[in-house]
Design a protein around this motif. Structure first.
Motif, PDB file in Angstrom:
ATOM      1  N   ASP A 118       0.849  -1.115   0.075  1.00 24.72           N
ATOM      2  CA  ASP A 118      -0.026  -0.048  -0.009  1.00 24.72           C
ATOM      3  C   ASP A 118       0.703   1.272   0.024  1.00 24.72           C
ATOM      4  OD1 ASP A 118      -2.521  -1.315   0.014  1.00 24.72           O
ATOM      5  OD2 ASP A 118      -2.538  -1.545   2.268  1.00 24.72           O
ATOM      6  N   SER A 119       2.197   1.116   0.111  1.00 19.71           N
ATOM      7  CA  SER A 119       3.032   2.054   0.561  1.00 19.71           C
ATOM      8  C   SER A 119       3.281   2.866  -0.842  1.00 19.71           C
ATOM      9  CB  SER A 119       4.193   1.877   1.197  1.00 19.71           C
ATOM     10  OG  SER A 119       5.008   0.709   0.332  1.00 19.71           O
ATOM     11  N   GLY A 120       2.930   4.139  -1.096  1.00 16.84           N
ATOM     12  CA  GLY A 120       2.967   5.127  -2.148  1.00 16.84           C
ATOM     13  C   GLY A 120       2.088   4.838  -3.157  1.00 16.84           C
ATOM     14  N   HIS A 121       1.129   4.166  -2.999  1.00 19.97           N
ATOM     15  CA  HIS A 121       0.228   3.806  -4.137  1.00 19.97           C
ATOM     16  C   HIS A 121      -1.266   4.608  -4.165  1.00 19.97           C
ATOM     17  CE1 HIS A 121       2.024  -0.344  -4.313  1.00 19.97           C
ATOM     18  NE2 HIS A 121       2.778   0.380  -5.351  1.00 19.97           N
ATOM     19  N   GLY A 122      -1.059   5.593  -3.034  1.00 21.71           N
ATOM     20  CA  GLY A 122      -2.335   6.328  -3.157  1.00 21.71           C
ATOM     21  C   GLY A 122      -3.515   5.711  -2.664  1.00 21.71           C
ATOM     22  N   LYS A 123      -4.538   6.084  -3.197  1.00 26.37           N
ATOM     23  CA  LYS A 123      -5.870   5.619  -2.753  1.00 26.37           C
ATOM     24  C   LYS A 123      -6.175   4.111  -3.105  1.00 26.37           C
ATOM     25  CE  LYS A 123      -8.439   9.935  -3.377  1.00 26.37           C
ATOM     26  NZ  LYS A 123      -9.647  10.721  -3.977  1.00 26.37           N
ATOM     27  N   ALA A 124      -6.741   3.406  -2.180  1.00 29.32           N
ATOM     28  CA  ALA A 124      -7.124   1.999  -2.801  1.00 29.32           C
ATOM     29  C   ALA A 124      -7.848   1.538  -3.944  1.00 29.32           C
ATOM     30  CB  ALA A 124      -7.829   1.471  -1.290  1.00 29.32           C
ATOM     31  N   GLY A 125      -8.765   2.734  -4.213  1.00 30.40           N
ATOM     32  CA  GLY A 125      -9.687   2.511  -5.388  1.00 30.40           C
ATOM     33  C   GLY A 125      -8.905   2.733  -6.541  1.00 30.40           C
ATOM     34  N   LEU A 126      -7.822   3.566  -6.641  1.00 26.68           N
ATOM     35  CA  LEU A 126      -6.866   3.812  -7.683  1.00 26.68           C
ATOM     36  C   LEU A 126      -6.144   2.443  -8.161  1.00 26.68           C
ATOM     37  CD1 LEU A 126      -5.985   5.350 -10.072  1.00 26.68           C
ATOM     38  CD2 LEU A 126      -4.140   6.463  -8.368  1.00 26.68           C
ATOM     39  N   LYS A 127      -5.739   1.833  -6.930  1.00 27.42           N
ATOM     40  CA  LYS A 127      -4.958   0.554  -7.006  1.00 27.42           C
ATOM     41  C   LYS A 127      -5.885  -0.432  -7.772  1.00 27.42           C
ATOM     42  CE  LYS A 127      -4.222  -1.836  -3.247  1.00 27.42           C
ATOM     43  NZ  LYS A 127      -3.771  -2.075  -1.982  1.00 27.42           N
ATOM     44  N   GLU A 128      -6.952  -0.618  -7.315  1.00 24.86           N
ATOM     45  CA  GLU A 128      -7.887  -1.835  -7.944  1.00 24.86           C
ATOM     46  C   GLU A 128      -8.410  -1.415  -9.189  1.00 24.86           C
ATOM     47  OE1 GLU A 128     -11.333  -2.725  -5.302  1.00 24.86           O
ATOM     48  OE2 GLU A 128     -10.186  -3.050  -3.766  1.00 24.86           O
ATOM     49  N   GLU A 129      -8.746  -0.146  -9.540  1.00 26.64           N
ATOM     50  CA  GLU A 129      -8.733   0.275 -10.844  1.00 26.64           C
ATOM     51  C   GLU A 129      -7.944  -0.146 -11.790  1.00 26.64           C
ATOM     52  OE1 GLU A 129      -9.597   4.390 -13.462  1.00 26.64           O
ATOM     53  OE2 GLU A 129      -9.533   4.276 -11.453  1.00 26.64           O
ATOM     54  N   VAL A 130      -6.455   0.009 -11.526  1.00 24.32           N
ATOM     55  CA  VAL A 130      -5.337  -0.420 -12.259  1.00 24.32           C
ATOM     56  C   VAL A 130      -5.272  -1.866 -12.423  1.00 24.32           C
ATOM     57  CG1 VAL A 130      -2.927  -0.399 -12.629  1.00 24.32           C
ATOM     58  CG2 VAL A 130      -4.002   1.753 -11.805  1.00 24.32           C
TER      59      VAL A 130
END
Length: 972
Positions: A375-387
C-alpha cells in the motif's frame, strides 16, 4: 525486446571470469608475466559486466548498447576458448607431483616439452588483452545513453527478505509474509466450481442407456485453465465414485506405449524403477494387464494435454473393460479434432465460456492481487484496484496470465502504480475466440515478469529450453547443471548451491516453472515448463546462440553445447565420410530411423566433440542418464573432454569407470547412482575439482508392491576413494562404502566444505560409529545432512541380538549436533545414546532401527523436527502411539512398515501435523485422526479394517483435509 541479449552476455562473461580466477589461483599454471595479463583481462571483463548490468537496470537497451554487448560476448567466448586451450596444453599435474625440489624435478620434462605451445598461446592471450582494451575504448569513444524508464528490478526475491526478517525475529514482517503465502496457497476451486460440478455430473450420471465408459474432453486454448478444471474434478472425485484414479500427463512427446505404462503404474501402485521389465512388453501385453486390474471397477483416468488424434485408437482396447457401473476418462486438449477422435460422450468447450464467468474470474483474482501489492506510495485503494482490474480484464479469460500477475506481485510487492498502469496500457482487449490477441497479452505478461528477474535468474530460465516438452526436470540435477554451466556462482556469503536453490524457488514462485514431484515434507523435487513459457523462452534465444538449439530433443538436454555453430565446422571436417551434411542431420537420422540404435547418435557426437577443441567447442555438461549399451570407447571419449564439469552415468549399465577419468580435472559432479560401479580405477585417482560424488544402487525384486520391495532390497555403492582427502572441494559425498577397518574414514575431517555425507559401514558397528562421529565432530558446523547405513548380515536371531548388544547405549564423544537431516538404516540401540542431542534436526528417516517406545519419546521432544519417516522395522512391536504433547512442530509423517497394525494419535499430539502418508499392507486400526488440528492431507496405501471410522473422522474434520485411499494390488 529489451534486455533479452543481456542474459547470454552476462553468462559468458561470468563463466570466463570464474575460469580466469581458477587459473590465477594455481601458482604453476602461468608463464612469467602472463599472470599479469590474465589478471588484467579478468578485471576488465568483470568491469564490463558490471557496466552492462547497471545500464540495463537504469534504462532500455538501445541498438548501440546491443552492438557493444555482442562484441563483449564474442570477446568472452574467444577468451574462454584460449584459456581452455592453454589449460589443455598445460594439463594439470600439480596434484599428483610432490612439492619441494623433487616435485619440481619431476615436472621439469613436461614443462620443457610444452614450452612451444605455451609460447604460442601466451601470444594469443596478449592479443586478447589488446582486444579487451579496444572494446573498452570503443565504449568510451561512443558514450552510451539509455533512457531511464525502468527502475532497478525489485525481484531478487521477496521471500529472501522475509526469510531474513524471520531469522532476525521480526514477528510483524513474519506474519505479513505468512498472510501473503496463505493467499497464494489458498484453494482456487472457486474458479471453476460450477464447471467442475457440471463435469462431474456428466461423468457419473447413470441410467441413460449410453456407454459404460464416459469420455469427456475439455477443449480450450493454451492458458485457459483446462488442466486447472480437470484437477478440480479429479480432486473432487471421491472413493465412492471411483475405485481407481490415474492422472497421465501426455504432452507431445509421449508414445501410446508410455501412456499405457503410466496408467498401469498408477493403478497398480508401482515405482518408476520397477517398470524396467515393462520396457520389453508390447502394447497388447500391457493392455491385457490394465484390463485385469480395472475389470469390475469404476475408474477415472485423466489424459492431460493430448495432441494426437491417433492416441485413442492405440489405447482404447485397454480401457474398455465391460464395467456395469460408469467409468470415466477426462481429456484436456487444445485441438477440437483431437477431442472428436475420442468418440466423446460430451465435449466441454472453454472457448464458449460466458461473460458472467469472465467477470467472476476477474473478481476472484482482483481480491488476491490487491492484497499482494504494497500500500505504500500507491495512493487511494480505489486507484490501485482500478489499475489491477484493467490488467485482469484484458487478460481474461487466460487463467495463465492472471496467475502470472499474482505471482509477479508476490515477488515484487513494491512495483509502482505507474509501472502497472503503463503495462496495462500495453495490453489489448480480447475474447476467447480471438486466439492471437490473448496470446499476445500472455506474451506481454511473460515479458513484463521476465524483465523483472535478476540477470542470472533469466539465464537459468533460458537454459530450460534444452529440455523436451513436458519433461520432468529433477531439481537437484538442474541446480548442479546451472552451476556447471557457470550460470550461478557464490554470492553474498552463500554457496553456489544455495544461490541456485533460491533461483529455483524464485522461478517456481513466479510460475515460470510448475511443480512436478513434491516430497513428503512439501518440498518441490522436480519441475516442468508450461508450454507458453517454453515457447516464450525459445523465442527469446532464437538469435542469441545461448545454447545450441539444433540438436534433436533426445540429445539437446544431454549435450547442452555452447558456441554450437562450431559443431557445424566439426561435422564438415570430421564427418564427411558419414555422408551427412552436418552433425544435426547425423543425429536426427540416428534418432528417427527405427532400425538404428539411438545410442549411435550420442556415440558419433562424442567422437566429434572430443576432436573439436581446436575449434573452440565448449561442453560443460554431459548427461547420459538411462543410456544403455555404453561401451569402453564411449567412456574413453568422455575422458578427452577435459573441461567437462558435470557427468551423469546414472541408471546406465556401466560397471567400471574409465582408467583415465582423472583427466577430467575440472569435473565438479559425478553421478554414478543406480550403476554397478564398485570402485574408482586405481589407488591414486584424484579429481581435485570434484564437489558432488553421488553413488549408490538399490537392487529390488520387481513385480512387487512398494513396501514389499523395500523389505527385500539390497544396497551397494562405490568404495570410499583412497585419495579422498585430496579432494578438498567435496560438498556432497553420498554414498561411499567403508568395507573394513578405519582407513576408509580417515581424512573425512579434512573435507571442510562437506555438507552432505552418506556412508555404508561394514564390520564392528560401535567401532566404526565411534570413529565416524569423531571425524564429523572435527568438521565444525559444515555438515548438515548425514546418512548412515549399516550392512545387515543374514544372522540367526541370537547372533543378531549379540551384534546389537555390541553397540553401546551411550558414547563418550560428541554426536553431530549441527546435523539437520538424518537417515539411519540398520543401527539399533546405538540411537539411544545421541539422538536426543540433535536439537537442530528437522528431518529424520529410520529403517531397520527397532526403536523402543522410550526412544520414540525422545524423538518426540525434538522441537525442530518437521518431518518423520519410518520405514521397514523402524519400531519394535506392532503399535505406534503418538502421545499428547509430543512432536510439537512435526509437519509431515510418512510410515512404510508392514509390521505395524495400530497407529494412535492422542489428543494434543503433533498439533502442527499437516500431511500423513501411510503405506501399510493391512492395518487393524487408525485412530485419533480427528485430533490432528492442522491436518490437510491423509493418504492411506493399503487396507484398514476401520476404514469407515477414518472416513467419518475426515468428513467431520474442521480443516476439510483431503483423503486418498489406495488398495494395493500385486502385479502378476
Amino acid at each position: 525486446m529489451d534486455g533479452f541479449g543481456l542474459s547470454s552476455t552476462h553468462s559468458a562473461v561470468k563463466s570466463l571470469v570464474g575460469r580466469l580466477t581458477d587459473v590465477l589461483s594455481d601458482q604453476v599454471q602461468l608463464l612469467g608475466g602472463l599472470r599479469r595479463e590474465v589478471q588484467f583481462i579478468r578485471d576488465e571483463m568483470e568491469s564490463m559486466n558490471g557496466f552492462l548490468l547497471n545500464h540495463a537496470r537504469k534504462g532500455r537497451m538501445d541498438h548501440q548498447l546491443q552492438a557493444w554487448m555482442n562484441q563483449v560476448k564474442d570477446l568472452a567466448n574467444h577468451s574462454q576458448y584460449c584459456v581452455d586451450q592453454y589449460l589443455r596444453c598445460l594439463g594439470t599435474t600439480s596434484h599428483r607431483s610432490p612439492g619441494g625440489l623433487w616435485g619440481s624435478v619431476r615436472r621439469l620434462p613436461r614443462f620443457v616439452s610444452t614450452l612451444p605451445a605455451r609460447y604460442r598461446l601466451a601470444i594469443q592471450i596478449q592479443d586478447i588483452k589488446i582486444r579487451v582494451v579496444e572494446v573498452s575504448q570503443r565504449q568510451q569513444r561512443y558514450p552510451l545513453h539509455g533512457t531511464a524508464t525502468e527502475q532497478e528490478p525489485q525481484s531478487g526475491m521477496a521471500s529472501d527478505r522475509s526469510q531474513q526478517a524471520f531469522l532476525t525475529g521480526d514477528s510483524e514482517a513474519d506474519q505479513q509474509e505468512h498472510l501473503r503465502r496463505r493467499i497464494l496457497a489458498e484453494d482456487d476451486s472457486g474458479l471453476f466450481k460450477e464447471a467442475a460440478d457440471e463435469l462431474t455430473s456428466w461423468l457419473t450420471v447413470e441410467g441413460d442407456g449410453r456407454s459404460d465408459l464416459r469420455i469427456v474432453p475439455i477443449v480450450g486454448s493454451r492458458g485457459m485453465g483446462k488442466t486447472t478444471l480437470a484437477e478440480q474434478v479429479y480432486k473432487g472425485y471421491s472413493s465412492r465414485l471411483a475405485d481407481q484414479k490415474a492422472w497421465i500427463s501426455v504432452g507431445s512427446n509421449q508414445s501410446p506405449q508410455q501412456v499405457l505404462r503410466d496408467i498401469l503404474a498408477q493403478i497398480v501402485g508401482l515405482h518408476a524403477n520397477n517398470l524396467q521389465d515393462m520396457g520389453t512388453w508390447g502394447n497388447s501385453q500391457i493392455a491385457l494387464m490394465i484390463q485385469e486390474q480395472l475389470e469390475g471397477k469404476r475408474f477415472l483416468i485423466v489424459l492431460d494435454d493430448v495432441c494426437s488424434e491417433s492416441l485413442w485408437k492405440d489405447i482404447e482396447a485397454a480401457l474398455h473393460c465391460g464395467n456395469s457401473a460408469p467409468s470415466a476418462i477426462l481429456v484436456t486438449t487444445s485441438l477440437p479434432e483431437v477431442a472428436q477422435s475420442f468418440c466423446p460422450y460430451r465435449i466441454y468447450d472453454l472457448r464458449c465460456i460466458q461473460e458472467e464467468h469472465n467477470r467472476s474470474l476477474v473478481d476472484f483474482f482482483l481480491v488476491r492481487a490487491a492484497n499482494l501489492i504494497s500500500d505504500s506510495g500507491h495512493g487511494k485503494a480505489g486507484l490501485k484496484e482500478e489499475v489491477l482490474r484493467s490488467i485482469l480484464v484484458k487478460c481474461s479469460p487466460c487463467i495463465f496470465s492472471m496467475k502470472m500477475l499474482l505471482r509477479f506481485l508476490y515477488a515484487n510487492p513494491n512495483k509502482t502504480l505507474q509501472e502497472l498502469h503503463d503495462f496495462g496500457n500495453s495490453l489489448c482487449f480480447c475474447s476467447p475466440l480471438h486466439l492471437s490477441s490473448w496470446l499476445s497479452n500472455a506474451e506481454k505478461m511473460l515479458t513484463f515478469c521476465y524483465n523483472a528477474l535478476p540477470c542470472d535468474y533469466r539465464s537459468c530460465l533460458l537454459y530450460l529450453t534444452i529440455f523436451p516438452n513436458d519433461h520432468n526436470i529433477r531439481r537437484t540435477s538442474l541446480l548442479r547443471r546451472w552451476i556447471a554451466e557457470g550460470l550461478i556462482a557464490e554470492r553474498d556469503g552463500l554457496s553456489a548451491f544455495d544461490v541456485a536453490n533460491r533461483c529455483f524457488d524464485a522461478l517456481l514462485a513466479q510460475r515460470f516453472v510448475l511443480p512436478g514431484d513434491i516430497g513428503n515434507s512439501g518440498k518441490v523435487n522436480s519441475c516442468r515448463v508450461h508450454n507458453l513459457v517454453r515457447d516464450f523462452i525459445a523465442w527469446v534465444i532464437r538469435d542469441d546462440n545461448f545454447v545450441y538449439t539444433k540438436l534433436p530433443v533426445d540429445l539437446a538436454h544431454r549435450l547442452p553445447i555452447h558456441n554450437g555453430e562450431r559443431l557445424q565446422q566439426v561435422s564438415r571436417i570430421k564427418l564427411r565420410a558419414s555422408h551427412f551434411n552436418d552433425c544435426w542431420s547425423m543425429t536426427r537420422c540416428c534418432f528417427t530411423t527405427k532400425s538404428v540404435d539411438p545410442l549411435a547418435g550420442i556415440s558419433m557426437l562424442l567422437r566429434s566433440i572430443q576432436e573439436s577443441a581446436q575449434l573452440g567447442l565448449r561442453l560443460n555438461v554431459l548427461d547420459l542418464e538411462g543410456c544403455k549399451g555404453l561401451e569402453k570407447y564411449h567412456l574413453n571419449s568422455i575422458c578427452k573432454i577435459f573441461q567437462l564439469k558435470y557427468l551423469s552415468l546414472r541408471n546406465t549399465d556401466v560397471s567400471h569407470l574409465p582408467k583415465k577419468i582423472d583427466k577430467l580435472q575440472y569435473l565438479e559432479t559425478l553421478d554414478i547412482r543406480q550403476t554397478q560401479i564398485k570402485a574408482f580405477p586405481g589407488k591414486n585417482v584424484i579429481l581435485p575439482g570434484l564437489k558432488h560424488l553421488l553413488a549408490g544402487c538399490s537392487n529390488c525384486p520387481s513385480k512387487k508392491n512398494n513396501l514389499k520391495e523395500k523389505e527385500s532390497c539390497s544396497f551397494s555403492t562405490v568404495l570410499m576413494p583412497r585419495k579422498i582427502v585430496r579432494m578438498g572441494k567435496l560438498e556432497i559425498l553420498c554414498y561411499a562404502e567403508v568395507s573394513s577397518g578405519l582407513t576408509g574414514l580417515m581424512g573425512i575431517c579434512q573435507l571442510r566444505r562437506l555438507r552432505k555425507l552418506g556412508v555404508l559401514l561394514q564390520g564392528n558397528a560401535a567401532c566404526n560409529l565411534d570413529y565416524l562421529f569423531r571425524q564429523i565432530d572435527m568438521l565444525d558446523r559444515s555438515l548438515h545432512s548425514l546418512s548412515i547405513r549399516m550392512e545387515r548380515l543374514k544372522l540367526a536371531k541370537d547372533d543378531a541380538r549379540k551384534r546389537d548388544d555390541m553397540v553401546p547405549a551411550s558414547f563418550p564423544f560428541s554426536p553431530p549436533k549441527f546435523v539437520q537431516k538424518l537417515n539411519i538404516s540398520g543401527i539399533r540401540s546405538a540411537l539411544l545414546g545421541w539422538i536426543g542431542d540433535l536439537h537442530q534436526l528437522s528431518k529424520i528417516t529410520l529403517h531397520e532401527t527397532s526403536l523402543t517406545e522410550h526412544v520414540l519419546g525422545i524423538l518426540g521432544q525434538l522441537g525442530s523436527l518437521r518431518c518423520l519417516k519410518l520405514q521397514c522395522n523402524s519400531t519394535m512391536g506392532s503399535s505406534l502411539s503418538f502421545r499428547s504433547g509430543a512432536f510439537r512442530n512435526l509437519v509431515a509423517l510418512v510410515v512404510q512398515d508392514n509390521s505395524l497394525l495400530d497407529i494412535i494419535f492422542d489428543y494434543g499430539a503433533a498439533p502442527r501435523l499437516e500431511r500423513v502418508i501411510l503405506s501399510i499392507a493391512a492395518i487393524d486400526s487408525l485412530s485419533g485422526v480427528q485430533h490432528l488440528q492442522q491436518l490437510k492431507e491423509l493418504e492411506l496405501h493399503g487396507s484398514a479394517r476401520n476404514i469407515g471410522e477414518v472416513e467419518q473422522a475426515i468428513a467431520g474434520h474442521h480443516n476439510n483435509p483431503v483423503f486418498r485411499h489406495e488398495q494395493w494390488n500385486d502385479l502378476h
